[in-house]
Design an enzyme around this catalytic site. Structure first.
Site, short mmCIF file in Angstrom:
data_model
loop_
_atom_site.label_atom_id
_atom_site.label_comp_id
_atom_site.label_asym_id
_atom_site.label_seq_id
_atom_site.Cartn_x
_atom_site.Cartn_y
_atom_site.Cartn_z
CG ASN A 124 -0.42 0.13 2.50
OD1 ASN A 124 0.72 0.55 2.65
ND2 ASN A 124 -1.18 -0.23 3.52
CG MET B 115 3.85 2.51 3.02
SD MET B 115 5.59 2.68 2.62
CE MET B 115 5.56 3.75 1.22
CB VAL C 74 -7.48 -21.40 2.63
CG1 VAL C 74 -8.73 -22.01 3.26
CG2 VAL C 74 -6.30 -21.48 3.61
CG HIS D 210 -9.01 2.69 0.80
ND1 HIS D 210 -9.07 4.04 1.12
CD2 HIS D 210 -7.69 2.37 0.77
CE1 HIS D 210 -7.84 4.50 1.26
NE2 HIS D 210 -6.99 3.52 1.05
C1 LIG Z 1 -2.13 -0.16 -3.75
C2 LIG Z 1 -2.79 0.04 -2.42
C3 LIG Z 1 -2.59 1.25 -1.75
C4 LIG Z 1 -3.17 1.44 -0.50
N1 LIG Z 1 -2.81 2.53 0.24
C5 LIG Z 1 -3.17 2.60 1.54
C6 LIG Z 1 -2.62 3.59 2.41
O1 LIG Z 1 -1.77 4.40 2.02
N2 LIG Z 1 -3.01 3.60 3.70
C7 LIG Z 1 -3.93 2.73 4.17
O2 LIG Z 1 -4.29 2.86 5.35
N3 LIG Z 1 -4.48 1.79 3.38
C8 LIG Z 1 -4.07 1.68 2.11
N4 LIG Z 1 -4.54 0.66 1.34
C9 LIG Z 1 -5.57 -0.24 1.87
C10 LIG Z 1 -5.09 -1.22 2.94
O3 LIG Z 1 -3.78 -1.64 2.68
C11 LIG Z 1 -6.06 -2.39 2.99
O4 LIG Z 1 -7.35 -1.91 3.31
C12 LIG Z 1 -5.67 -3.43 4.03
O5 LIG Z 1 -4.39 -3.91 3.79
C13 LIG Z 1 -6.68 -4.58 4.03
O6 LIG Z 1 -6.29 -5.54 4.96
P1 LIG Z 1 -6.98 -6.96 5.03
O7 LIG Z 1 -6.37 -7.67 6.17
O8 LIG Z 1 -8.44 -6.78 5.00
O9 LIG Z 1 -6.60 -7.69 3.67
P2 LIG Z 1 -5.16 -7.97 3.05
O10 LIG Z 1 -4.14 -7.14 3.72
O11 LIG Z 1 -5.33 -7.88 1.59
O12 LIG Z 1 -4.85 -9.47 3.48
C14 LIG Z 1 -5.43 -10.60 2.91
C15 LIG Z 1 -4.35 -11.67 2.82
O13 LIG Z 1 -4.96 -12.92 2.61
C16 LIG Z 1 -4.28 -13.63 1.60
N5 LIG Z 1 -5.26 -14.55 1.01
C17 LIG Z 1 -6.36 -14.22 0.29
N6 LIG Z 1 -7.07 -15.31 -0.03
C18 LIG Z 1 -6.41 -16.36 0.50
C19 LIG Z 1 -6.66 -17.76 0.51
N7 LIG Z 1 -7.75 -18.27 -0.06
N8 LIG Z 1 -5.75 -18.56 1.13
C20 LIG Z 1 -4.66 -18.04 1.74
N9 LIG Z 1 -4.39 -16.72 1.76
C21 LIG Z 1 -5.26 -15.88 1.17
C22 LIG Z 1 -3.78 -12.55 0.67
O14 LIG Z 1 -2.72 -12.97 -0.12
C23 LIG Z 1 -3.41 -11.44 1.66
O15 LIG Z 1 -2.08 -11.56 2.10
C24 LIG Z 1 -4.01 0.44 0.07
C25 LIG Z 1 -4.21 -0.76 -0.61
C26 LIG Z 1 -3.59 -0.97 -1.83
C27 LIG Z 1 -3.81 -2.28 -2.53
#
Ligand SMILES: Cc1cc2nc3c(=O)[nH]c(=O)nc-3n(C[C@H](O)[C@H](O)[C@H](O)COP(=O)(O)OP(=O)(O)OC[C@H]3O[C@@H](n4cnc5c(N)ncnc54)[C@H](O)[C@@H]3O)c2cc1C
Length: 595
Positions: free
Chosen positions: A127, A129, A259, A518
């Site tokens: 992301n 950051m 998974v 997001h």
């Molecule tokens: C390019 C980008 C820029 C961003 N910029 C910002 C920012 O500057 N600041 C901020 O606060 N937020 C930012 N965000 C948003 C923020 O990073 C996300 O909202 C947050 O990381 C979501 O967290 P999560 O735990 O829900 O999912 P994720 O962090 O996506 O975690 C899900 C994990 O599960 C794994 N996974 C998925 N399916 C399976 C499966 N079936 N089996 C095993 N593993 C699996 C994935 O590989 C991943 O590692 C950004 C996002 C992106 C993509």
């Protein structure tokens, strides 16, 4: 830098990746045998999953397995300045949204690249950051929606503080320090870059507040952002949680393993998962206490639906046995963004060489309202302070955001001999809702993502109003002194509309809508999960990630997701206290501080 150059650099990084230079920072691959049993299985080691696995394994009696589809983050993930090179590689799930033949038609694929981290740390490893919590009212409204006071701002604030290790000397020597943590795992710093100061003055003159700390008492105004960067290193949860706990004997990390299904007994207890390992073995792995799904707002609903939890009609249309009829995948929300650029000073002075340990471009971030009585910001804008003749914004435009090359070329040309201020303005509280559904029963197929962008016309009208409000900065002294000009990106479908008019912005907002990445809300609290994040109508299964947010907060989503993970880990520990013989005190300690 053209797309071809970016691809060449990515190719070079992929060669460097084979040296596995970062492997020593992360846990070793777990050796898991078929039918092995753990206390907890966490699916997904992203922003939420890594925190949950870390916290649950603090108790030595808990045997915790976290299963992650991706592998270790590469050097480009840890070095902040290299972030533009991560998307569209193996570290990204490379999902795209569906073309709705309505919005985002200025994008090469007439839809959006939905970048998602596919590695330890998930979104926190790819992301931008920004460290932003949002506004107190966001969480008070969650608490009201789900009728549970434990989600109010006052109740969740200790969880933000628990994870934070703020290093900013100015905030720490001010009264604002009371609203920050210094003992958490997540290093947070501020960049004070001189190039940004004149723009803060301009936004002040345009009528906006300048806010010292938007994570403090006032979350509306323009500010210098806090980043999840410390000592020049990105603070991915892979590094600061799993990495820091990698020597715990009871924490097991199974990488490069997908998974594919959650397994249940006849009493609807989640008892484990089915997964495909790195070497293509199908594994059954059992969980004695709970399965916690933290696969992110696009993959979590997919996994639940593959496991029979989702809207009955949709599951039946896929020939999947319905275990629980719940609105999984509905309520998809995203922060949608539009680019707006100004040419500022005329100069050909070469830019300072970029410091790879900083965010790639100097930035001012604004949180603003048009309705002055709104308690929370209505729009957020990232203002990139771009030196003349720089290709960085072109790269962001064409590669990271996926706009048509001809549009990005206009931005590139505008920057010849001119510094620029390029705003990425996003709608913080969209009314539109999208949906995630299954493409097929095959777990290897990507989900179908209909973002529903601008499907509620209020979003389009609001976005136009916000763009017009933001553009007032062009009337300030500094902008006038440099004969600043709004850059017309000349979207063909908007031709003839007077530059800067409400109709012009409405048209731009529709065709240029992009994503802030997001994604949230697809397994929302109150509908799919209860307020302890337990999936309804089944047992021993929780969801804890951005999917459970009922609505988006007034800022970015990484730190709110980490807050959810901290709270989830505490709730799980509480629910299993007697079994563990562990201490209830640790979970309550931080909230007592605020009573
Ligand atoms: C390019 C980008 C820029 C961003 N910029 C910002 C920012 O500057 N600041 C901020 O606060 N937020 C930012 N965000 C948003 C923020 O990073 C996300 O909202 C947050 O990381 C979501 O967290 P999560 O735990 O829900 O999912 P994720 O962090 O996506 O975690 C899900 C994990 O599960 C794994 N996974 C998925 N399916 C399976 C499966 N079936 N089996 C095993 N593993 C699996 C994935 O590989 C991943 O590692 C950004 C996002 C992106 C993509």
């Amino acid at each position: 830098m053209g797309v071809q150059a970016i691809l060449s650099i990515q190719q070079a990084f992929s060669v460097i990746g084979t040296l596995m230079l970062t492997a020593y920072l992360f846990p070793k691959q777990a050796n898991v045998v078929d039918y092995e049993e753990f206390d907890y299985i966490v699916v997904g080691a992203g922003s939420a999953g890594s925190v949950i696995a870390d916290r649950l394994s603090e108790w030595p009696n808990n045997r915790v397995l976290v299963i992650e589809a991706g592998g270790d983050p590469p050097v480009e993930s840890l070095i902040p300045g290299l972030l533009p090179f991560l998307p569209q590689t193996k570290y990204d799930w490379n999902f795209t949204s569906e073309n709705d033949n309505y919005s985002s038609q200025s994008h090469t694929i007439k839809a959006l690249n939905l970048t998602c981290g596919h590695m330890l740390g998930g979104g926190s490893s790819i992301n931008y950051m920004m460290y932003v919590r949002g506004c107190a009212g966001d969480y008070d409204s969650w608490a009201q929606t789900v009728q549970d006071e434990t989600w109010s701002y006052r109740s969740i604030l200790p969880y933000f503080l628990k994870s934070e290790k703020l290093k900013d000397p100015e905030i720490l020597s001010s009264p604002a320090k009371l609203l920050h943590g210094t003992n958490g795992f997540l290093g947070v710093t501020r960049e004070n870059r001189q190039e940004t100061f004149k723009y803060l003055d301009a936004f002040k003159e345009a009528g906006h507040n300048i806010v010292f700390d938007v994570n403090g008492r006032n979350s509306i105004g323009y500010t210098l952002p806090l980043y999840t960067i410390a000592d020049g290193i990105r603070q991915t949860t892979a590094y600061v949680n799993l990495g820091a706990s990698k020597d715990r004997k009871n924490l097991h990390v199974l990488k490069n393993t997908l998974v594919t299904e959650i397994l249940f007994d006849k009493n609807r207890n989640a008892i484990g998962v089915k997964a495909i390992s790195a070497d293509n073995r199908v594994l059954t792995i059992l969980a004695k206490k709970e399965v916690i799904v933290s696969a992110g707002a696009l993959n979590t609903p997919k996994l639940l639906m593959l496991s029979g939890i989702g809207p009955k009609e949709h599951l039946q249309s896929m020939n999947i046995n319905v275990r629980s009829d719940l609105p999984v995948g509905l309520n998809l929300q995203d922060h949608v963004v539009v680019i707006i650029a100004f040419k500022t000073e005329r100069t050909n002075a070469p830019a300072e060489p970029a410091n790879p340990n900083q965010f790639p471009i100097p930035l001012v971030v604004g949180y603003a309202t048009v309705n002055k009585s709104s308690p929370c910001a209505e729009y957020q804008v990232f203002n990139f302070v771009t030196p003349s003749n720089s290709a960085a914004i072109y790269q962001l435009c064409v590669f990271n955001l996926g706009y048509e090359e001809s549009l990005c070329q206009k931005l590139l040309e505008a920057g010849i001999g001119r510094n620029m201020l390029v705003g990425m303005l996003n709608l913080l509280h969209p009314k539109s809702r999208g949906r995630v559904t299954l493409r097929s029963k095959d777990p290897l197929d990507p989900p179908v993502v209909n973002l529903g962008t601008m499907s509620d016309v209020r979003d389009l009208n609001n976005m136009a109003a916000y763009l017009q409000d933001y553009a007032k900065v062009n009337n300030t002294s500094y902008f006038k002194s440099v004969n600043a000009e709004l850059v017309d990106l000349q979207i063909a479908r908007c031709a003839g509309l007077p530059l800067g008019s409400r109709e012009y912005w409405r048209c731009n907002a529709l065709y240029m809508t992009s994503t802030m990445f997001h994604y949230a809300g697809t397994c929302a609290m109150g509908t799919v999960v209860d307020t302890r994040l337990r999936v309804r109508n089944v047992k021993r299964l929780r969801v804890a990630d951005a999917s459970v947010m009922p609505t988006l907060p007034s800022g970015n989503t990484n730190v709110p997701t980490i807050m959810i993970a901290e709270k989830a880990a505490d709730m799980i520990k509480e629910d299993h206290t007697h079994n563990n013989g562990g201490s209830y005190f640790s979970s309550k300690f931080s909230s007592w501080l605020f009573i």
